[in-house]
Write an enzyme that holds these catalytic residues in place. Structure first.
Site, mmCIF file in Angstrom:
data_model
loop_
_atom_site.group_PDB
_atom_site.id
_atom_site.type_symbol
_atom_site.label_atom_id
_atom_site.label_comp_id
_atom_site.label_asym_id
_atom_site.label_seq_id
_atom_site.Cartn_x
_atom_site.Cartn_y
_atom_site.Cartn_z
ATOM 1 N N SER A 88 0.871 -1.178 0.000
ATOM 2 C CA SER A 88 0.000 0.000 0.000
ATOM 3 C C SER A 88 0.906 1.227 0.000
ATOM 4 O O SER A 88 2.089 1.132 0.360
ATOM 5 C CB SER A 88 -0.839 -0.002 1.280
ATOM 6 O OG SER A 88 -1.487 1.238 1.463
ATOM 7 N N TYR A 126 -1.964 -0.975 10.556
ATOM 8 C CA TYR A 126 -2.022 -1.163 9.100
ATOM 9 C C TYR A 126 -0.736 -0.649 8.440
ATOM 10 O O TYR A 126 -0.137 -1.315 7.597
ATOM 11 C CB TYR A 126 -3.245 -0.423 8.542
ATOM 12 C CG TYR A 126 -3.458 -0.634 7.055
ATOM 13 C CD1 TYR A 126 -3.983 -1.830 6.570
ATOM 14 C CD2 TYR A 126 -3.135 0.355 6.124
ATOM 15 C CE1 TYR A 126 -4.190 -2.031 5.218
ATOM 16 C CE2 TYR A 126 -3.333 0.168 4.764
ATOM 17 C CZ TYR A 126 -3.864 -1.039 4.319
ATOM 18 O OH TYR A 126 -4.058 -1.233 2.960
HETATM 19 N N1 LIG Z 1 -8.722 -0.131 -1.152
HETATM 20 C C1 LIG Z 1 -7.634 0.588 -0.958
HETATM 21 O O1 LIG Z 1 -7.686 1.836 -0.970
HETATM 22 C C2 LIG Z 1 -6.312 -0.078 -0.748
HETATM 23 C C3 LIG Z 1 -5.173 0.743 -0.712
HETATM 24 C C4 LIG Z 1 -3.926 0.161 -0.510
HETATM 25 C C5 LIG Z 1 -3.818 -1.202 -0.355
HETATM 26 N N2 LIG Z 1 -4.934 -1.983 -0.387
HETATM 27 C C6 LIG Z 1 -4.738 -3.414 -0.192
HETATM 28 O O2 LIG Z 1 -5.314 -4.127 -1.263
HETATM 29 C C7 LIG Z 1 -5.681 -5.446 -0.827
HETATM 30 C C8 LIG Z 1 -7.095 -5.720 -1.258
HETATM 31 O O3 LIG Z 1 -7.952 -4.791 -0.594
HETATM 32 P P1 LIG Z 1 -9.354 -4.309 -1.198
HETATM 33 O O4 LIG Z 1 -9.289 -2.840 -1.341
HETATM 34 O O5 LIG Z 1 -9.718 -5.155 -2.362
HETATM 35 O O6 LIG Z 1 -10.282 -4.586 0.064
HETATM 36 P P2 LIG Z 1 -11.490 -5.594 0.257
HETATM 37 O O7 LIG Z 1 -11.868 -5.526 1.675
HETATM 38 O O8 LIG Z 1 -12.513 -5.328 -0.788
HETATM 39 O O9 LIG Z 1 -10.832 -7.013 -0.070
HETATM 40 C C9 LIG Z 1 -10.022 -7.711 0.842
HETATM 41 C C10 LIG Z 1 -10.376 -9.181 0.747
HETATM 42 O O10 LIG Z 1 -9.507 -9.912 1.621
HETATM 43 C C11 LIG Z 1 -10.284 -10.883 2.282
HETATM 44 N N3 LIG Z 1 -9.681 -11.254 3.558
HETATM 45 C C12 LIG Z 1 -9.590 -10.500 4.679
HETATM 46 N N4 LIG Z 1 -9.024 -11.204 5.673
HETATM 47 C C13 LIG Z 1 -8.743 -12.434 5.156
HETATM 48 C C14 LIG Z 1 -8.171 -13.608 5.696
HETATM 49 N N5 LIG Z 1 -7.770 -13.672 6.969
HETATM 50 N N6 LIG Z 1 -8.045 -14.689 4.897
HETATM 51 C C15 LIG Z 1 -8.466 -14.645 3.611
HETATM 52 N N7 LIG Z 1 -9.017 -13.565 3.040
HETATM 53 C C16 LIG Z 1 -9.162 -12.467 3.812
HETATM 54 C C17 LIG Z 1 -11.644 -10.214 2.509
HETATM 55 O O11 LIG Z 1 -12.658 -11.176 2.758
HETATM 56 C C18 LIG Z 1 -11.829 -9.449 1.218
HETATM 57 O O12 LIG Z 1 -12.521 -10.207 0.241
HETATM 58 C C19 LIG Z 1 -5.462 -5.445 0.690
HETATM 59 O O13 LIG Z 1 -4.235 -6.067 0.991
HETATM 60 C C20 LIG Z 1 -5.418 -3.973 1.032
HETATM 61 O O14 LIG Z 1 -4.703 -3.721 2.224
HETATM 62 C C21 LIG Z 1 -6.159 -1.456 -0.584
#
Ligand SMILES: NC(=O)c1ccc[n+]([C@@H]2O[C@H](COP(=O)([O-])OP(=O)(O)OC[C@H]3O[C@@H](n4cnc5c(N)ncnc54)[C@H](O)[C@@H]3O)[C@@H](O)[C@H]2O)c1
Length: 255
Positions: A143, A156
Site C-alpha cells: 500500500s 495497518y
Molecule cells: N482499497 C484501498 O484503498 C487499498 C489501498 C492500498 C492497499 N490496499 C490493499 O489491497 C488489498 C485488497 O484490498 P481491497 O481494497 O480489495 O479490500 P477488500 O476488503 O474489498 O478485499 C479484501 C479481501 O480480503 C479478504 N480477507 C480479509 N481477511 C482475510 C483472511 N484472513 N483470509 C483470507 N481472506 C481475507 C476479505 O474477505 C476481502 O474479500 C489489501 O491487501 C489492502 O490492504 C487497498
C-alpha cells in the site's frame, strides 16, 4: 492450448474489490484461477460473475493467517492444476483507526496476523512449488501506507511496511530460480476497505474530499486500475522486473 500449457494463478482476497478485478483480468488471459478468500459463498459468486467453470477455476475458503489453511490452498491448487505460475498475495484488512495510545495489542496482532503472517505464509508455501518449476511470479499487495506515515492507522501502516521488507527478501532469495517477486502499492481505491476507513474517520465525506484533494489526479482510483498494473506484473511482459515497488496512487507519492 493443451491443459498442461495453461498457466495457473492463485489470488488471495479474491472476493474483495481489487482481488476480483485481478481475477477478471487473468480470466481474460484464459489462465486457470485458484481463488482464495474467507468465505466460499463469496468466491462462488465471483466465479459465476466472471463466467468461470470447474475446469478452469477453484474456490478455496481459507483464513490466510492460519498455516493449515495456507498449506491447504497451495496443495489444492497443485493437485488440481499441477503448477502455480502466478501468485497474488493480496488479502488484507485495515484494522481500527486511532492514535497509537488508543490502539490495542489485540488490534495490532489481528492486523499483523492477516497482513504480515498471511503474506509470509503464502510465500513460505508457494516458493517451494515455484522453485521446483524454476519459474513463477509473485505479487504482494502492500500500500502507499507501506511507504508513508500518517496519523491514526499504526497497525495497518506497520504491516504494509513489513510487506515491502518481505517482498525485497523474497525477491533476492528466489531470483536465481527464475522467480520474480514484486509489490503493488495502491493509494486510495474505491473498495469496501476505503468505505470502512472513511467511516472510521468519523466524517466520511470530508475524509474522502481531503484524500481526493491530496491526490494530483484529484480522485480515488478504481480497483480495475490497480488490477491493470497487477496483471502486467503477473505476466511475461514484466520478465525483467523484480524486487520492485509499483505505486498506483494517482500521483500521491510523487509530490
Ligand atoms: N482499497 C484501498 O484503498 C487499498 C489501498 C492500498 C492497499 N490496499 C490493499 O489491497 C488489498 C485488497 O484490498 P481491497 O481494497 O480489495 O479490500 P477488500 O476488503 O474489498 O478485499 C479484501 C479481501 O480480503 C479478504 N480477507 C480479509 N481477511 C482475510 C483472511 N484472513 N483470509 C483470507 N481472506 C481475507 C476479505 O474477505 C476481502 O474479500 C489489501 O491487501 C489492502 O490492504 C487497498
Amino acid at each position: 492450448m493443451s491443459q498442461s500449457q495453461v498457466k495457473t494463478a492463485v489470488i488471495t482476497g479474491a472476493a474483495g474489490g481489487i482481488g476480483k478485478e485481478l481475477a477478471r483480468r487473468l480470466a481474460e488471459r484464459q489462465l486457470n484461477l485458484v481463488l482464495v478468500d474467507l468465505k466460499e459463498e463469496a468466491l462462488k459468486t465471483v466465479i459465476e460473475e466472471l463466467g468461470l467453470n470447474e475446469s478452469n477455476s477453484l474456490a478455496v475458503a481459507a483464513d490466510v493467517s492460519k498455516e493449515e489453511d495456507v498449506q491447504n490452498y497451495v496443495n489444492k491448487a497443485v493437485e488440481k492444476f499441477g503448477t502455480i505460475d502466478y501468485f497474488a498475495n493480496n488479502a488484507g484488512i485495515e484494522g481500527p483507526t486511532g492514535l497509537l495510545e488508543e490502539q490495542s495489542v489485540k488490534a495490532l496482532d489481528l492486523v499483523y496476523s492477516v497482513n504480515v503472517r498471511g503474506v509470509f505464509l503464502g510465500l513460505h508455501y508457494i516458493i517451494p512449488v515455484m522453485k521446483k518449476q524454476q519459474s513463477g511470479a509473485i505479487l504482494n499487495t502492500s500500500s502507499l501506507a507501506g511507504l508513508m506515515g500518517a496519523p491514526g492507522m499504526s497497525p495497518y501502516i506497520m504491516s504494509k511496511h513489513a510487506v515491502i521488507g518481505l517482498t525485497r527478501v523474497a525477491a533476492n532469495e528466489v531470483a536465481s530460480f527464475g522467480i520474480r517477486v514484486n509489490a503493488v502499492l495502491p493509494g486510495t481505491i474505491n473498495t469496501r476497505m476505503m468505505r470502512q476507513i472513511e467511516s472510521n474517520s468519523g466524517n466520511a465525506n470530508s475524509f474522502k474530499e481531503a484524500n481526493e484533494a491530496a491526490t494530483p489526479l484529484g480522485r480515488y482510483g478504481e480497483p480495475q486500475e490497480v488490477a491493470a498494473v497487477m496483471n502486467f506484473l503477473l505476466s511475461e511482459e514484466a520478465s525483467f522486473v523484480t524486487a520492485s515497488l509499483y505505486t498506483v496512487d494517482g500521483g500521491m507519492m510523487g509530490q
